[in-house]
Structure formats: structure tokens, C-alpha cells
Design a protein around this motif. Structure first.
Motif, PDB file in Angstrom:
ATOM      1  N   TYR A 161      34.353 -34.007  95.164  1.00 55.44           N
ATOM      2  CA  TYR A 161      33.640 -34.003  96.501  1.00 55.44           C
ATOM      3  C   TYR A 161      32.326 -34.231  96.448  1.00 55.44           C
ATOM      4  CZ  TYR A 161      31.569 -29.917  94.048  1.00 55.44           C
ATOM      5  OH  TYR A 161      30.698 -29.211  93.264  1.00 55.44           O
ATOM      6  N   GLY A 208      38.221 -32.237  98.462  1.00 55.83           N
ATOM      7  CA  GLY A 208      37.053 -32.379  98.700  1.00 55.83           C
ATOM      8  C   GLY A 208      37.219 -33.682  99.458  1.00 55.83           C
ATOM      9  N   ALA A 222      36.264 -34.293 103.225  1.00 55.05           N
ATOM     10  CA  ALA A 222      34.979 -34.882 103.750  1.00 55.05           C
ATOM     11  C   ALA A 222      35.378 -36.261 104.560  1.00 55.05           C
ATOM     12  CB  ALA A 222      34.232 -35.108 102.840  1.00 55.05           C
ATOM     13  N   SER A 237      29.858 -25.455  93.392  1.00 56.46           N
ATOM     14  CA  SER A 237      30.513 -26.408  94.512  1.00 56.46           C
ATOM     15  C   SER A 237      30.622 -25.665  96.016  1.00 56.46           C
ATOM     16  CB  SER A 237      32.129 -26.270  94.038  1.00 56.46           C
ATOM     17  OG  SER A 237      32.560 -25.151  94.066  1.00 56.46           O
ATOM     18  N   TRP A 264      28.675 -27.660  99.078  1.00 57.45           N
ATOM     19  CA  TRP A 264      29.617 -27.982 100.541  1.00 57.45           C
ATOM     20  C   TRP A 264      29.099 -27.504 101.647  1.00 57.45           C
ATOM     21  CZ3 TRP A 264      33.632 -31.204 100.644  1.00 57.45           C
ATOM     22  CH2 TRP A 264      34.505 -31.041 101.628  1.00 57.45           C
TER      23      TRP A 264
END
Length: 553
Positions: A109, A213, A217, A509, A513
Motif C-alpha cells: 500500500y 492497498g 488506492a 499501516s 492510510w
């Protein structure tokens, strides 16, 4: 005998809690839509409405298409580079190995977010070269491009090591007997490396279909949705659809399991043994006139896979504002200062991730060692069940495990539950990563002579002492290597963390994010840099300590 029965019972019980329970509740919720309300009414009532929904077939086809496209891309990039690395003398080979290993330390990600900052309109690539690749990036080819660069090392290392082991001596024999270079490669060299190549492609496919991820995204802005993002959306968006999420989770798990079955079917009967007598060193061939093109090819892939995303991550972490661009006036360390300041939530997230990664390593290390020993060294009846349960998570996408843990532990009849505590994250990480120590330790145990344990028992040592004083030290190098992989992956896991993290608990993470969602991109990238530096340093120290112990032994 009692101690063996106790080990078997303890292993099965632990696997039931860590693996079987979440899988069972995913299936139960898919069958019984009112399970969360404590009712078994209307079985299968939600199956057909979910499967026949207008969005379901596109989700499945998108997931399959993405997985196959990424697997094909990794076969081209990783397979070609791996074959060259394994058969020829490549200048700077260890440097290229290190460059291709670094993407494993960059969470997928985070790499996807780095590519966004690099190629989007007004991104670093446009500032440096005038190239605006936003339209390409936010499309299916762009998503495949990013995921291929992140996953191809799986195929590269598998193929290069397999070909380096077999060498080119047998192909040279075929050439002497009149075979062309291509025929010798296709009929001799390639079949010897085919099992490792097929296994690595399977792993690339499963990694692609379960990755959250990059599709979240990049795919979201391209209007491209897959099963894993749809499942997360059914939990994140109101109204929450537990039966639908469970049914889609079963579909995703079935795709992964079918891939494993297909790989085993294709590989069945394709094993080869070489009868060559006394082993003879098979040095790699020289590249000759292809030396310069090969170096350019390796450098180009290293630039795209490693240098480009790391540059984007570091540049963002050191930039005061994105609008300020790449300039000395915009250079700052303020994001790192804010991140690591006393009482900052970023530091808490880092400590939480490292603590969970260490806890996961301990849990999977103990359980994985016991499971591997029960399967390889014992004759107990439960060893088939233990083997199946311990390796089942290898075919389960992370989103499926997360859904199962929510369904299993968010029920009112439990007197004590890990749900809404950090313990649920520890359970999810342990379930997902258990196959690594099991596989590594099983391989080491199969190479260990059974006479060592038998001699200890003849002299009166109980099973626990034999395992602790003889078996464990002998398999510790393999077990330690697997636990370093567990630590690295656990410290960066995203999808189950987003699903399961209780209020007030953040991992690295989740922090990164959410910083992107809130617009604090610089601080999110600073966290990514610190996390990769800390994880890499700890893994390096652990590797050196393990090497010293081996040399001392």
C-alpha cells in the motif's frame, strides 16, 4: 505416550482457535444470514441474491483478470531476470538481489501511494521531466504495472535459485549431442526449474487477488473494484452487510483454493530427478556481447521497482508541502519531528506494530514448531488434521480471515472475547502467517536424523526435554529465518488491521492510510520511512545474531 497425546491435543486446540474458528464462522454466516442475531433461520437465503447481484460477476472477473495479469507480468519480468541470474554470470549480482529484495520491506500500500505521488498530475515525474502519467496510473494497466513491480521478486528469487542449483551442465550435454540452444533450454533446463516457477506464479496470483492497498488506492479512482475492496466496503459502509461480505469472502477463498489445486494438478508427474554421479561444479556462463543489455535491463527494473517508489516516499517525507514541489526551500524534517515527538500517536502506532509483530513471531514460532514436529516426526493420528489446518491459511486471503474473526468473536455468548482489543489483531496475524514457520521447520525436520531423538529417549529423556534440548536447536536456523519473514509482514499488514483494530489502537499501516485520507501525506510517508528503517535494522540484527550462533555452533 501421554506427552505425545498432550502435544497433539494442544496443537489441535490452538489451531482450532487460530485457524478453524474464523473459517467456520465465515461459512456459517454465508449459510445462515441471521447468525449475528443468534438465529439459524432462513438458511442460504442470502446466497443467491448476493451471487446474482449485478456487481458480483464484474467483481469476480475483475479479480481473476487482475490476478492473471499480475501473474503474467511477474512471469515475464521475474522469470526472465531470474533465468539470467541463475544461468549466467551477471556483474553485480548480489547488488541486484539486494535491490529486488528491498520491495519486500516496502508495504504494497505504501508503494502504491508512492507511485501516486510520483506519476499523478503535478507529481514528481512531471516536475522533473514534464511527463504526466496520471491517466495511465489510474487504470487497469497502471494497477497491474504497480503490483507487478511489487510482486515480481517472488518469481525472480524462486527461478534464479532453482536454475542456479541445476546449472547449465545438463543443457551443455544436450548441446553436445546436437540440440540447439533453445531446444536444450526448453527440454532440459526449463523442466528442472518448472516446479519452482509454477509455485512462485501461484504465489504471485494469490498475492495479487488478496492485495487490498493498491486496488483501493489506484483502482478506486479508475472505477475498478475487486472482491477484496468490495468485502471491506460491506463492513465499512452503512448498512453493514455481514451475509454479503461472508459470501464474497467464500468466493475469494474458493478462487485461491482453486489456484492451489490447479497448480498441484499441473505439477503432478512433472518432477524430475537427475542422475549425474559425482557432483561437479557448474559455473555460470559468461554473457558475452549481451553483458551491456543485461546490465541495462537489471538497472531499469531496479530503478522502477526500488528506486522510484523509495524516492517518492522519501521526497514526500522531507517536503514541507506537496505544493512546494522539489526544492531546497521546501526541504524539512518537521514531519519526522512531529511523528516521533513525545506522546505523538505516530510513535504509539510504531510501538504497537512492533509489539504485535514480535508477539506474532513468538506465537507462530511455538505453534509452528509443534505443528511441524507432530506432522513430520510423530505417528499420531491427528497429524493429517494438524497438517491441513496449519497450512490452510496459506490459501486464505487476509480479508477472509478478518471477516471470520469478526463473525467468530463479535457474538454475545462468549464470556471472554478478544474482539475490540489488540488480541484480535494478534490472532489475525498469527492465522495468516502460521504457514511460514510450519513450512520452514518441516523442511528442516525432514533433513534431521531420527536417531538423535531416539537416542535421547533411550537414555530416559521425556518428550519435552528432547524437543527443547535436541530438536529445537537443530531446526532453529530455519525457524529463525521464517520468523524474520513473519516479523516483517506482521509489522506492515493492512487489510485485517483496518477491519479489526479497536478504537484508539493504531498500527503503522492504519496510521499511514489514515494520514493519506486526512491529507497529512508528509507525516504518513515519514511514518513509512521510519517503519521500514526500524524493521530493516531489527531484521539485520537478528540475521547477524543468527549467523554468529551458527558459526559458534
Amino acid at each position: 505416550m501421554n506427552s505425545l497425546r498432550g502435544l497433539s491435543t494442544a496443537s489441535v486446540a490452538a489451531l482450532a482457535v487460530v485457524v478453524a474458528l474464523p473459517v467456520a464462522f465465515v461459512l456459517l454466516q454465508a449459510v445462515f444470514p441471521h447468525l449475528a442475531q443468534g438465529s439459524f433461520a432462513e438458511p442460504f437465503a442470502a446466497v443467491w441474491p448476493t451471487l446474482s447481484h449485478d456487481d458480483t460477476l464484474p467483481l469476480v472477473t475483475n479479480t481473476l483478470g487482475l490476478g492473471l495479469a499480475v501473474a503474467f507480468g511477474t512471469a515475464l519480468v521475474g522469470g526472465a531476470l531470474g533465468a539470467i541470474r541463475g544461468l549466467f554470470h551477471v556483474p553485480g549480482a548480489r547488488l541486484w538481489d539486494l535491490c529486488f529484495l528491498l520491495p519486500f520491506l516496502v508495504p504494497p500500500y505504501l508503494a502504491a501511494l508512492g507511485w501516486m505521488l510520483l506519476l499523478q498530475t503535478g507529481g514528481y515525474a512531471q516536475q522533473l521531466t514534464g511527463m504526466d502519467a496520471g491517466a495511465f496510473l489510474f487504470s487497469l494497466p497502471g494497477l497491474v504495472f504497480v503490483m507487478t513491480l511489487n510482486i515480481f521478486p517472488v518469481v525472480y528469487f524462486a527461478v534464479s535459485r532453482a536454475l542456479a542449483t541445476t546449472g547449465s551442465r545438463l543443457a551443455d550435454v544436450a548441446r553436445i549431442h546436437g540440440a540447439s540452444a533453445w531446444r536444450a533450454f526448453a527440454r532440459v533446463t526449463l523442466p528442472l526449474a518448472l516446479p519452482a516457477f509454477a509455485a512462485s506464479l501461484l504465489l504471485a496470483f494469490t498475492m495479487a487477488i488478496e492485495e487490498f492497498g493498491a486496488p483501493a488506492a489506484l483502482g478506486a479512482r479508475a472505477g475498478f473494484t475487486v472482491l477484496v475492496t468490495a468485502i471491506e466496503g460491506r463492513f465499512a459502509d452503512w448498512p453493514i452487510d455481514l451475509p454479503g461480505a461472508s459470501i464474497l469472502s467464500v468466493v475469494l477463498a474458493v478462487l485461491a483454493l482453486l489456484a492451489f489445486v490447479l497448480q498441484h494438478r499441473l505439477a503432478a508427474g512433472k518432477d524430475f530427478e537427475t542422475q549425474t554421479g559425482k557432483p561437479v561444479a557448474s559455473p555460470p556462463r559468461t554473457l558475452g556481447p549481451w553483458k551491456a543489455p543485461v546490465i541495462v535491463g537489471f538497472a531499469g527494473v531496479a530503478l522502477l521497482a526500488t528506486v522510484a517508489p523509495l524516492f517518492s516516499i522519501l521526497a514526500t517525507a522531507l517536503s514541507g508541502t506537496l505544493s512546494g514541489g522539489l526544492s531546497l526551500a521546501n526541504l524539512t524534517t518537521a514531519h519526522f519531528t512531529a511523528l516521533l515527538g513525545q506522546g505523538a500517536e505516530g510513535l504509539e502506532a510504531l510501538v504497537t506494530s512492533l509489539s504485535l509483530a514480535l508477539g506474532t513471531s513468538l506465537v507462530t514460532g511455538v505453534l509452528g514448531f509443534l505443528c511441524a514436529w507432530c506432522v513430520v516426526k510423530s505417528t499420531m493420528r491427528a497429524r493429517v488434521l494438524i497438517d491441513g489446518l496449519s497450512l490452510l491459511p496459506h490459501a486464505l486471503p487476509g480479508i477472509v480471515v478478518g471477516v471470520g474473526l469478526i463473525l467468530a468473536w463479535n457474538l454475545p455468548f462468549w464470556p471472554v472475547t478478544p474482539y475490540n482489543t489488540w488480541g484480535i489483531l494478534l490472532l489475525s496475524y498469527s492465522c495468516l502467517l502460521l504457514p511460514y514457520p510450519v513450512r520452514y521447520t518441516s523442511a528442516a525436520l525432514r533433513q534431521m536424523a531420527t536417531s538423535l531423538e531416539a537416542a535421547a529417549r533411550v537414555h530416559g529423556a521425556p518428550t519435552g526435554v528432547v524437543l527443547r534440548r535436541i530438536t529445537l536447536p537443530l531446526v532453529m536456523p530455519a525457524l529463525g529465518a521464517s520468523l524474520m519473514i513473519v516479523f516483517a509482514i506482521a509489522s506492515r499488514e493492512l487489510v485485517t488491521s483496518l477491519l479489526l483494530a479497536p478504537s484508539g489502537v493504531q498500527t503503522v499501516s492504519i496510521f499511514v492510510w489514515r494520514q493519506f485520507e486526512q491529507g497529512s501525506i508528509g507525516q504518513g510517508m515519514a511514518m513509512g520511512v521510519v517503519s521500514m528503517a526500524v524493521s530493516g535494522t531489527l531484521l539485520l540484527l537478528a540475521s547477524r545474531l543468527g549467523g554468529r550462533r551458527e558459526s559458534a555452533a
